[in-house]
Scaffold this active site. Structure first.
Site, PDB file in Angstrom:
ATOM      1  N   ASN A 111      26.025 -35.137  37.066  1.00 45.01           N
ATOM      2  CA  ASN A 111      26.691 -34.434  35.971  1.00 45.01           C
ATOM      3  C   ASN A 111      27.602 -33.342  36.499  1.00 45.01           C
ATOM      4  O   ASN A 111      27.321 -32.718  37.515  1.00 45.01           O
ATOM      5  CB  ASN A 111      25.651 -33.854  35.011  1.00 45.01           C
ATOM      6  CG  ASN A 111      24.811 -34.947  34.389  1.00 45.01           C
ATOM      7  OD1 ASN A 111      25.217 -36.104  34.412  1.00 45.01           O
ATOM      8  ND2 ASN A 111      23.667 -34.596  33.863  1.00 45.01           N
ATOM      9  N   HIS A 128      28.996 -35.454  41.877  1.00 46.31           N
ATOM     10  CA  HIS A 128      30.341 -35.776  41.371  1.00 46.31           C
ATOM     11  C   HIS A 128      31.140 -34.514  41.061  1.00 46.31           C
ATOM     12  O   HIS A 128      32.077 -34.551  40.276  1.00 46.31           O
ATOM     13  CB  HIS A 128      30.242 -36.670  40.133  1.00 46.31           C
ATOM     14  CG  HIS A 128      29.761 -38.055  40.448  1.00 46.31           C
ATOM     15  ND1 HIS A 128      29.238 -38.904  39.509  1.00 46.31           N
ATOM     16  CD2 HIS A 128      29.740 -38.743  41.622  1.00 46.31           C
ATOM     17  CE1 HIS A 128      28.894 -40.055  40.100  1.00 46.31           C
ATOM     18  NE2 HIS A 128      29.190 -39.975  41.365  1.00 46.31           N
ATOM     19  N   CYS A 163      44.940 -23.707  48.861  1.00 45.16           N
ATOM     20  CA  CYS A 163      43.691 -23.092  49.337  1.00 45.16           C
ATOM     21  C   CYS A 163      43.971 -21.715  49.947  1.00 45.16           C
ATOM     22  O   CYS A 163      44.903 -21.566  50.742  1.00 45.16           O
ATOM     23  CB  CYS A 163      43.058 -24.021  50.373  1.00 45.16           C
ATOM     24  SG  CYS A 163      41.565 -23.389  51.129  1.00 45.16           S
ATOM     25  N   CYS A 166      42.938 -22.308  53.945  1.00 47.19           N
ATOM     26  CA  CYS A 166      43.673 -23.151  54.912  1.00 47.19           C
ATOM     27  C   CYS A 166      45.033 -23.616  54.373  1.00 47.19           C
ATOM     28  O   CYS A 166      45.718 -24.390  55.049  1.00 47.19           O
ATOM     29  CB  CYS A 166      42.826 -24.355  55.299  1.00 47.19           C
ATOM     30  SG  CYS A 166      42.819 -25.657  54.059  1.00 47.19           S
ATOM     31  N   GLY A 203      17.508 -39.932  33.375  1.00 50.42           N
ATOM     32  CA  GLY A 203      18.694 -40.054  32.523  1.00 50.42           C
ATOM     33  C   GLY A 203      19.906 -40.630  33.209  1.00 50.42           C
ATOM     34  O   GLY A 203      21.022 -40.162  32.999  1.00 50.42           O
ATOM     35  N   SER A 205      21.818 -44.514  34.207  1.00 49.92           N
ATOM     36  CA  SER A 205      21.784 -45.978  34.134  1.00 49.92           C
ATOM     37  C   SER A 205      21.769 -46.579  35.541  1.00 49.92           C
ATOM     38  O   SER A 205      21.598 -47.778  35.693  1.00 49.92           O
ATOM     39  CB  SER A 205      22.987 -46.498  33.349  1.00 49.92           C
ATOM     40  OG  SER A 205      24.174 -46.051  33.962  1.00 49.92           O
ATOM     41  N   ALA A 248      15.734 -43.503  28.722  1.00 52.38           N
ATOM     42  CA  ALA A 248      15.589 -44.067  27.380  1.00 52.38           C
ATOM     43  C   ALA A 248      15.433 -45.582  27.402  1.00 52.38           C
ATOM     44  O   ALA A 248      14.929 -46.163  26.448  1.00 52.38           O
ATOM     45  CB  ALA A 248      16.796 -43.673  26.531  1.00 52.38           C
ATOM     46  N   GLU A 249      15.881 -46.210  28.503  1.00 43.80           N
ATOM     47  CA  GLU A 249      15.829 -47.681  28.566  1.00 43.80           C
ATOM     48  C   GLU A 249      15.647 -48.099  30.027  1.00 43.80           C
ATOM     49  O   GLU A 249      15.926 -47.319  30.941  1.00 43.80           O
ATOM     50  CB  GLU A 249      17.138 -48.266  28.015  1.00 43.80           C
ATOM     51  CG  GLU A 249      18.343 -47.747  28.778  1.00 43.80           C
ATOM     52  CD  GLU A 249      19.688 -48.110  28.150  1.00 43.80           C
ATOM     53  OE1 GLU A 249      19.712 -48.941  27.245  1.00 43.80           O
ATOM     54  OE2 GLU A 249      20.690 -47.562  28.608  1.00 43.80           O
TER      55      GLU A 249
HETATM   56  P1  NAD Z   1      25.208 -43.300  31.950  1.00 43.93           P
HETATM   57  O1  NAD Z   1      25.887 -42.886  30.670  1.00 43.93           O
HETATM   58  O2  NAD Z   1      25.714 -44.518  32.630  1.00 43.93           O
HETATM   59  O3  NAD Z   1      23.644 -43.545  31.689  1.00 43.93           O
HETATM   60  C1  NAD Z   1      22.886 -42.626  30.960  1.00 43.93           C
HETATM   61  C2  NAD Z   1      21.472 -43.195  30.858  1.00 43.93           C
HETATM   62  O4  NAD Z   1      20.665 -42.203  30.253  1.00 43.93           O
HETATM   63  C3  NAD Z   1      21.419 -44.452  29.975  1.00 43.93           C
HETATM   64  O5  NAD Z   1      20.556 -45.394  30.591  1.00 43.93           O
HETATM   65  C4  NAD Z   1      20.828 -43.926  28.672  1.00 43.93           C
HETATM   66  O6  NAD Z   1      20.019 -44.873  28.019  1.00 43.93           O
HETATM   67  C5  NAD Z   1      19.980 -42.779  29.167  1.00 43.93           C
HETATM   68  N1  NAD Z   1      19.812 -41.685  28.206  1.00 43.93           N
HETATM   69  C6  NAD Z   1      20.694 -41.192  27.302  1.00 43.93           C
HETATM   70  N2  NAD Z   1      20.157 -40.114  26.684  1.00 43.93           N
HETATM   71  C7  NAD Z   1      18.906 -39.961  27.197  1.00 43.93           C
HETATM   72  C8  NAD Z   1      17.855 -39.032  26.977  1.00 43.93           C
HETATM   73  N3  NAD Z   1      17.966 -38.037  26.092  1.00 43.93           N
HETATM   74  N4  NAD Z   1      16.720 -39.149  27.708  1.00 43.93           N
HETATM   75  C9  NAD Z   1      16.566 -40.150  28.622  1.00 43.93           C
HETATM   76  N5  NAD Z   1      17.526 -41.059  28.874  1.00 43.93           N
HETATM   77  C10 NAD Z   1      18.686 -40.952  28.184  1.00 43.93           C
HETATM   78  O7  NAD Z   1      25.211 -42.026  32.892  1.00 43.93           O
HETATM   79  P2  NAD Z   1      25.209 -41.910  34.480  1.00 43.93           P
HETATM   80  O8  NAD Z   1      24.241 -42.871  35.052  1.00 43.93           O
HETATM   81  O9  NAD Z   1      25.053 -40.451  34.776  1.00 43.93           O
HETATM   82  O10 NAD Z   1      26.660 -42.379  34.927  1.00 43.93           O
HETATM   83  C11 NAD Z   1      27.809 -41.962  34.227  1.00 43.93           C
HETATM   84  C12 NAD Z   1      28.849 -41.232  35.055  1.00 43.93           C
HETATM   85  O11 NAD Z   1      29.550 -40.404  34.148  1.00 43.93           O
HETATM   86  C13 NAD Z   1      28.340 -40.317  36.112  1.00 43.93           C
HETATM   87  O12 NAD Z   1      29.102 -40.569  37.224  1.00 43.93           O
HETATM   88  C14 NAD Z   1      28.605 -38.887  35.629  1.00 43.93           C
HETATM   89  O13 NAD Z   1      29.237 -38.144  36.635  1.00 43.93           O
HETATM   90  C15 NAD Z   1      29.584 -39.008  34.506  1.00 43.93           C
HETATM   91  N6  NAD Z   1      29.250 -38.246  33.267  1.00 43.93           N
HETATM   92  C16 NAD Z   1      28.749 -36.971  33.322  1.00 43.93           C
HETATM   93  C17 NAD Z   1      28.437 -36.293  32.167  1.00 43.93           C
HETATM   94  C18 NAD Z   1      27.918 -34.870  32.259  1.00 43.93           C
HETATM   95  O14 NAD Z   1      28.317 -34.117  33.146  1.00 43.93           O
HETATM   96  N7  NAD Z   1      27.027 -34.469  31.351  1.00 43.93           N
HETATM   97  C19 NAD Z   1      28.604 -36.906  30.928  1.00 43.93           C
HETATM   98  C20 NAD Z   1      29.133 -38.207  30.890  1.00 43.93           C
HETATM   99  C21 NAD Z   1      29.443 -38.878  32.071  1.00 43.93           C
HETATM  100 ZN    ZN Z   2      41.185 -25.279  52.481  1.00 44.93          ZN
END
Ligand code: NAD
Ligand code: ZN
Length: 285
Positions: A111, A128, A163, A166, A203, A205, A248-249
């Site tokens: 996140n 990320h 920067c 540098c 949380g 996928s 969640a899944e």
């Molecule tokens: P994803 O959206 O692919 O998967 C999220 C997973 O979490 C799903 O399997 C879903 O079923 C589950 N989920 C949703 N709510 C839930 C809850 N309350 N409790 C438990 N499980 C829950 O997310 P990912 O795997 O992090 O990949 C997505 C990409 O998108 C990442 O690279 C991330 O950097 C970016 N992203 C980040 C944010 C953020 O910073 N909050 C938000 C969206 C996407």
């Molecule tokens: Zn630099």
């Protein structure tokens, strides 16, 4: 078939007996804070496919024309909306508490929302990047957003920012599609996956690579050999790692048997339950 309560108690025992537990988190841990994910029913790309197109092209635009990249970034709404007013939820606070108890050694998060840091977790690797930071692509120095007046640079025709250390070109810290994971974070994360004896995967996928390889690295070291993004390794002495998913899944980690067990539910509910159970175990005479 064990009940959720059985699995929560099992996770609490695994954490209490661990020597080096770590957590991996994804967008799912932040949905209860109101941050949308990408591809769910309310996902950003489901609602606005143009955003997906722009996100896929951002890094290539940056490498070709950093000024245009910055102009586009400053003139478009942020991908995840305004993150400044969102707050950590009980899932973030539960992980912070496990950190304070000395059980959780670090969090590696996909996140970019800064919510683990705001929940006062100590050691957070933003795999990320972080939406509140900028990063020099040459020396890797990170800056707070407030350290550059980007709108003033834009008005003066002085984009991209450079920067202060540098003079290299500075981009958003967030890692775009096609962009390599910053080497410091990639190396620390791989080292943590090799060192951990318990990995909580919350949380996610688990389909975005190379992040999704971290549980595989942790699982692979049980056999004493494998491959990582920093090269081949042979750990010599196999160390057992317990991989616990809270999601969640089911995910590919569940289906391919990479995780030992899945606690199916919301991270904002399951993680605080686990912490309560850990506290109960520790308080036992
Ligand atoms: P994803 O959206 O692919 O998967 C999220 C997973 O979490 C799903 O399997 C879903 O079923 C589950 N989920 C949703 N709510 C839930 C809850 N309350 N409790 C438990 N499980 C829950 O997310 P990912 O795997 O992090 O990949 C997505 C990409 O998108 C990442 O690279 C991330 O950097 C970016 N992203 C980040 C944010 C953020 O910073 N909050 C938000 C969206 C996407
Ligand atoms: Zn630099």
């Amino acid at each position: 078939m064990p009940s959720i309560q059985d699995l929560i108690e099992r996770a609490a025992r695994d954490l209490t007996n661990s020597k080096h537990a770590i957590a991996l988190t994804g967008a799912g841990i932040s949905t209860e804070s109101g941050v949308p994910d990408f591809r769910g029913p309310d996902g950003i790309w489901t609602k606005n496919p143009e955003m997906e197109e722009r996100a896929f092209q951002a890094y290539s635009l940056f490498t070709k024309n950093p000024r245009k990249y910055w102009e586009q970034t400053l003139n478009s709404p942020p991908l995840l909306g305004d993150l400044s007013n969102i707050k950590p939820n009980p899932g973030h606070y539960a992980l912070a508490k496990l950190g304070n108890m000395g059980i959780l050694k670090c969090i590696i998060t996909q996140n970019i929302d800064n919510l683990h840091e705001r929940a006062c977790s100590d050691k957070v690797y933003d795999y990320h990047g972080n939406a509140f930071k900028l990063r020099c692509v040459i020396c890797g120095t990170r800056y707070g957003l407030e350290e550059y007046d980007l709108n003033a640079l834009n008005e003066a025709g002085k984009l991209p920012p450079h920067c202060k250390s540098c003079s290299g070109i500075v981009k958003e810290d967030i890692v775009h599609f096609g962009e390599p994971i910053p080497s410091d974070v990639a190396e620390h994360s791989t080292a943590e996956a090799l060192a951990c004896d318990v990995m909580l995967v919350c949380g996610t996928s688990a389909v975005v690579y190379p992040f999704a390889s971290l549980p595989q690295i942790a699982r692979g070291k049980n056999t004493g050999q494998g491959i990582t993004n920093i090269g081949f390794y042979n750990s010599g002495v196999p160390t057992a790692t317990t991989i616990i998913e809270i999601n969640a899944e089911p995910t590919p980690l569940t289906e391919e048997g990479i995780s030992d067990y899945l606690i199916q539910g919301k991270t904002g509910e399951v993680l605080p339950e686990i912490v309560r159970e850990v506290e109960r175990l520790i308080a036992k005479p």
